[in-house]
Structure formats: structure tokens, C-alpha cells
Design an enzyme around this catalytic site. Structure first.
Site, PDB file in Angstrom:
ATOM      1  N   GLY A 197       0.659  -1.204   0.101  1.00  0.00           N
ATOM      2  CA  GLY A 197      -0.050  -0.020   0.097  1.00  0.00           C
ATOM      3  C   GLY A 197       0.860   1.258  -0.038  1.00  0.00           C
ATOM      4  N   SER A 198       2.073   1.274  -0.490  1.00  0.00           N
ATOM      5  CA  SER A 198       2.716   2.512  -0.661  1.00  0.00           C
ATOM      6  C   SER A 198       2.338   3.784  -1.445  1.00  0.00           C
ATOM      7  CB  SER A 198       4.428   2.268  -0.626  1.00  0.00           C
ATOM      8  OG  SER A 198       4.409   1.912  -2.222  1.00  0.00           O
ATOM      9  N   ASN A 210      -5.059   3.148 -12.869  1.00  0.00           N
ATOM     10  CA  ASN A 210      -3.996   1.929 -12.743  1.00  0.00           C
ATOM     11  C   ASN A 210      -2.428   2.685 -12.677  1.00  0.00           C
ATOM     12  OD1 ASN A 210      -2.901  -0.526 -11.809  1.00  0.00           O
ATOM     13  ND2 ASN A 210      -2.488  -0.935 -13.802  1.00  0.00           N
ATOM     14  N   HIS A 262       1.230   1.401 -13.430  1.00  0.00           N
ATOM     15  CA  HIS A 262       2.373   0.247 -13.742  1.00  0.00           C
ATOM     16  C   HIS A 262       3.436   0.627 -13.612  1.00  0.00           C
ATOM     17  CE1 HIS A 262       2.958  -3.868 -15.724  1.00  0.00           C
ATOM     18  NE2 HIS A 262       3.833  -2.718 -16.493  1.00  0.00           N
ATOM     19  N   GLU A 307     -10.459  -2.986 -21.095  1.00  0.00           N
ATOM     20  CA  GLU A 307     -10.496  -4.148 -21.172  1.00  0.00           C
ATOM     21  C   GLU A 307      -9.099  -5.072 -21.247  1.00  0.00           C
ATOM     22  OE1 GLU A 307     -13.092  -2.419 -22.301  1.00  0.00           O
ATOM     23  OE2 GLU A 307     -14.616  -3.204 -21.363  1.00  0.00           O
ATOM     24  N   GLY A 308      -8.241  -3.859 -21.827  1.00  0.00           N
ATOM     25  CA  GLY A 308      -7.033  -4.771 -22.342  1.00  0.00           C
ATOM     26  C   GLY A 308      -6.218  -4.751 -20.807  1.00  0.00           C
TER      27      GLY A 308
END
Ligand code: GRF
Length: 209
Positions: A21-22, A116, A118, A151-152
Site C-alpha cells: 500500500g505504498s 492504474n 504500472h 478491457e486490455g
């Protein structure tokens, strides 16, 4: 007659996490320090032992542990997660190390409202262990990407990217540590842009007119 000044409502964030959770903490700190005009209204973990959810509880956030193991199917688990996010009237869902693939229930229910982060410069090195993938490939520059979720896998429109040079003598672990420092800057910045600026999607592009 003088009119009242109108203020936009504070965007409501729902955090999904699975681990330490950083990134959640970096977002929390940005809000507390006044650099991110948003409110975290739900923190959800699919892992009962995640350090991130313990930390969120300590900080006084509304927390849910919704273990995928307690549900008969991916859809049933996701339905429960979506129900909590909807009940909390979440505007943006923030994936912060959430180690579950999302299905159409959440992606469709929060279309272009799920973010998100990444740990690579997408579209290079999607999927797990991105920092190791980058190091093994021998790239000279890697970094992190904040993107909208579609969706990808790791493919949605990009909001913010930040570069991190690969140094001589780096290991996958040391590279991951330096990328993480950039993640903690890039994620609050990307959320700030999405929450405070006008934007639209044009093709694969997030455009700030
Ligand atoms: C980060 O490296 C993030 O890029 C990836 O998962 C990791 C989560 O770390 N998606 P933390 O739980 O936020 O510390």
C-alpha cells in the site's frame, strides 16, 4: 443580489489494493498536504493480510476486506466490490497494487473512471514483474505509467508517465526501488490532473483541451 460562490464537489476516491500500500499512502499524503483536492472514501483489499489495509484502518479510513476466496466466482467477488464503491458514491477507482484482473462489471460500471499505475513505460513490459522484465531486456530507461483502465491488460489511455534511468550495477530490485519513488510522485499528480482539469478521450489519447 450577490450570488454565492460555487465550489465543485470534492472528487471521491475508492482505493483497491492487495499488498503493502505504498502508493495508497503517497495519495493519502498528497491529500493531507493539500496537493490533491480529493477525498478517499473507501479502501478495499482482496487480501486479508495486506499491510495497506491495516495502515488505512490506522489512518481512520472506511475499510473493507473482501477476499476473493470467499466468493464462488470472479463475477460474484467483483459484484461485491462494485456494490461497496457504488454505495460510497465513488467518482474514481484507484488501483494501487490491486492484484486482480477486473472484469466488465467494474470496467463498464466505472468507464474511464478507473486508474492504474504500472511500474514500466507502457506499452513496454505489461503484466507482472515489469521492473525485472525491463532489467532483463537491458533497457537504458524505464519508469512508470498511470493510465485509465480498459478491457486490455495494462493498455488503457495514458495519463502520466515518468522516466527512470537504468544505472550500471542496477539489479531488478534496485531499479524497482527507484521506480517506486517516481510512482509516489506520478500517481497523485495523475489523479490531480484527472480530478481538477477538463479532459476527454480521443482515440487512445487523454486530451486536456
Ligand atoms: C507498484 O509497483 C505498482 O506499480 C504496481 O504494484 C505495486 C504496488 O505497490 N501496480 P504498493 O502496494 O503501492 O506499495
Amino acid at each position: 443580489m450577490q450570488s454565492e460562490p460555487t465550489t465543485a464537489p470534492t472528487p471521491r476516491l475508492g482505493i483497491l489494493l492487495s499488498g503493502r500500500g505504498s502508493n495508497f499512502l503517497a495519495i493519502h499524503e498528497a491529500i493531507v498536504e493539500g496537493g490533491l483536492p480529493a477525498a478517499i472514501v473507501a479502501v478495499i483489499s482482496n487480501q486479508p493480510l495486506a499491510a495497506g489495509i491495516r495502515r488505512a484502518e490506522t489512518l481512520g479510513y472506511s475499510c473493507w476486506t473482501i477476499s476473493h476466496r470467499d466468493f464462488p466466482s470472479r463475477d460474484a467477488h467483483e459484484e461485491k466490490v462494485a456494490a461497496v464503491l457504488e454505495a460510497q458514491r465513488v467518482d474514481y477507482v484507484v488501483l494501487a497494487g490491486y492484484m486482480r484482473l477486473l472484469s466488465s462489471r467494474l470496467i463498464g460500471g466505472f468507464r474511464n473512471r478507473i486508474l492504474n499505475i504500472h511500474p514500466s513505460l507502457l506499452p513496454a513490459f505489461p503484466g507482472v514483474d515489469a521492473q525485472r522484465q525491463a532489467w532483463e531486456h537491458g533497457v537504458r530507461v524505464s519508469g512508470c505509467t498511470v493510465h485509465l483502465v480498459d478491457e486490455g491488460l495494462d493498455q488503457g489511455p495514458i495519463i502520466v508517465q515518468s522516466c527512470v534511468p537504468v544505472e550500471e550495477g542496477d539489479s531488478p530490485e534496485s531499479l524497482a526501488e527507484r521506480i517506486l519513488v517516481e510512482e509516489h510522485r506520478a500517481y497523485p499528480e495523475a489523479i490531480r490532473q484527472i480530478c481538477t482539469r477538463h479532459w476527454k478521450i480521443e482515440g487512445r489519447r487523454v486530451v486536456f483541451p
